[in-house]
Design a protein around this motif. Sequence first.
Motif, PDB file in Angstrom:
ATOM      1  N   ILE A  34       3.252  10.815  -3.420  1.00  0.00           N
ATOM      2  CA  ILE A  34       3.672   9.481  -3.817  1.00  0.00           C
ATOM      3  C   ILE A  34       3.049   9.133  -5.171  1.00  0.00           C
ATOM      4  N   ALA A  35       3.870   8.569  -6.059  1.00  0.00           N
ATOM      5  CA  ALA A  35       3.389   8.164  -7.383  1.00  0.00           C
ATOM      6  C   ALA A  35       2.218   7.199  -7.239  1.00  0.00           C
ATOM      7  N   ALA A  36       1.296   7.272  -8.181  1.00  0.00           N
ATOM      8  CA  ALA A  36       0.057   6.493  -8.096  1.00  0.00           C
ATOM      9  C   ALA A  36       0.318   4.999  -7.922  1.00  0.00           C
ATOM     10  N   LEU A  37       1.352   4.491  -8.571  1.00  0.00           N
ATOM     11  CA  LEU A  37       1.654   3.064  -8.503  1.00  0.00           C
ATOM     12  C   LEU A  37       1.972   2.612  -7.080  1.00  0.00           C
ATOM     13  N   TYR A  38       2.552   3.511  -6.269  1.00  0.00           N
ATOM     14  CA  TYR A  38       2.969   3.150  -4.907  1.00  0.00           C
ATOM     15  C   TYR A  38       1.988   3.650  -3.848  1.00  0.00           C
ATOM     16  N   ARG A  39       0.859   4.208  -4.268  1.00  0.00           N
ATOM     17  CA  ARG A  39      -0.068   4.830  -3.315  1.00  0.00           C
ATOM     18  C   ARG A  39      -0.590   3.846  -2.280  1.00  0.00           C
ATOM     19  N   GLU A  40      -0.697   2.569  -2.651  1.00  0.00           N
ATOM     20  CA  GLU A  40      -1.208   1.562  -1.707  1.00  0.00           C
ATOM     21  C   GLU A  40      -0.267   1.360  -0.518  1.00  0.00           C
ATOM     22  N   LYS A  41       0.986   1.780  -0.665  1.00  0.00           N
ATOM     23  CA  LYS A  41       1.970   1.605   0.405  1.00  0.00           C
ATOM     24  C   LYS A  41       2.154   2.876   1.232  1.00  0.00           C
ATOM     25  N   GLU A  42       1.286   3.851   1.060  1.00  0.00           N
ATOM     26  CA  GLU A  42       1.481   5.150   1.713  1.00  0.00           C
ATOM     27  C   GLU A  42       1.524   5.034   3.238  1.00  0.00           C
ATOM     28  N   MET A  43       0.615   4.247   3.833  1.00  0.00           N
ATOM     29  CA  MET A  43       0.601   4.128   5.294  1.00  0.00           C
ATOM     30  C   MET A  43       1.896   3.504   5.811  1.00  0.00           C
ATOM     31  N   GLU A  44       2.403   2.514   5.089  1.00  0.00           N
ATOM     32  CA  GLU A  44       3.669   1.885   5.464  1.00  0.00           C
ATOM     33  C   GLU A  44       4.812   2.901   5.403  1.00  0.00           C
ATOM     34  N   VAL A  45       4.806   3.732   4.362  1.00  0.00           N
ATOM     35  CA  VAL A  45       5.835   4.767   4.209  1.00  0.00           C
ATOM     36  C   VAL A  45       5.723   5.794   5.335  1.00  0.00           C
ATOM     37  N   ARG A  46       4.495   6.201   5.656  1.00  0.00           N
ATOM     38  CA  ARG A  46       4.290   7.193   6.720  1.00  0.00           C
ATOM     39  C   ARG A  46       4.793   6.671   8.066  1.00  0.00           C
ATOM     40  N   ASN A  47       4.505   5.410   8.364  1.00  0.00           N
ATOM     41  CA  ASN A  47       4.955   4.835   9.638  1.00  0.00           C
ATOM     42  C   ASN A  47       6.478   4.782   9.711  1.00  0.00           C
ATOM     43  N   LEU A  48       7.108   4.433   8.606  1.00  0.00           N
ATOM     44  CA  LEU A  48       8.572   4.367   8.562  1.00  0.00           C
ATOM     45  C   LEU A  48       9.183   5.749   8.785  1.00  0.00           C
ATOM     46  N   ILE A  49       8.632   6.749   8.133  1.00  0.00           N
ATOM     47  CA  ILE A  49       9.150   8.117   8.284  1.00  0.00           C
ATOM     48  C   ILE A  49       8.938   8.618   9.700  1.00  0.00           C
ATOM     49  N   ALA A  50       7.756   8.329  10.275  1.00  0.00           N
ATOM     50  CA  ALA A  50       7.450   8.792  11.631  1.00  0.00           C
ATOM     51  C   ALA A  50       8.424   8.218  12.658  1.00  0.00           C
ATOM     52  N   LYS A  51       8.837   6.957  12.475  1.00  0.00           N
ATOM     53  CA  LYS A  51       9.788   6.340  13.402  1.00  0.00           C
ATOM     54  C   LYS A  51      11.174   6.965  13.286  1.00  0.00           C
ATOM     55  N   THR A  52      11.515   7.375  12.071  1.00  0.00           N
ATOM     56  CA  THR A  52      12.868   7.904  11.828  1.00  0.00           C
ATOM     57  C   THR A  52      12.974   9.383  12.135  1.00  0.00           C
TER      58      THR A  52
END
Length: 288
Positions: A34-52
């Motif tokens: 993940i690009a550095a600018l969006y790194r703070e949202k990594e956990m949110e992204v991981r949870n979304l991917i895990a559900k899908t």
Amino acid sequence: MTGYGKATVEFEGKKITAEIRSLNSKALDLNTRIAALYREKEMEVRNLIAKTVERGKVDFSLWTEKVDAVADSPINVPLLQIYYQQINQICTEQQLPYPADIWYTLLRLPDVLNRTETQAELTEAEWAAASQAIGQALEQFVAFRTQEGAALQKKFEEKLDNITALLASIAPYEQSRTEKIRQRIVEALQAIPEVEYDKNRLEQEMIYYIEKLDINEEKQRLGNHLNYFRETMENGHGQGKKLGFIAQEMGREINTTGSKSNQAEMQNIVVKMKDELEQIKEQVLNVL
């Protein structure tokens, strides 16, 4: 569980791209870039991917590119001059050939092109655009898997039909098999001179022996497993592990049938059933 999805959204002079791909795995093995600018949202992204995604070895990438790359990539002239002088000096001192395309070489050296970031903080508007790209990539990913799943189901149906047909083809050999066993035992006894035996006791022993070789129960259980496999496929997604267990049980019945089949024709049929089942086992790893 193979899948692929990619989407790009433009936001204020930059392209935000999300890409997701997966390979077979018994559990979810997620790797993110993940690009550095969006790194703070990594956990949110991981949870979304895990559900899908649920299962699979997954690689996810989220990056940005400037739409006007030239405007945001000025040449660092002082550094370029230093590189140029150093290359001249090294070529002279070491008697090395001068680069044929010196400008191409210089522009590829580190930090000659200054790529400046115009935004240091992530705004809600930009994250909304990035989330849109992620959502679209996941939608493509799910559509890809759905298409693959339909093709897999068709293949499973074909293999199940083949096993069902092979199972039915065993029947004609069962009656002749018992007759051959009986005849072989009687002929062996008659070949021994001056041997007296109780025909009633012999008949009882042969019945016991033939019952031990009976495969009706194995055939019935295998037929039930074939039907259960079909029913489970129709129950929707999330059935991959269950289908794997059913395939294992099918293998047990086929193996037992093979061990009881002391006739070449029946054993050949069992080998063909094993081949069809092995192809099912290989592909069932692709099912969620």
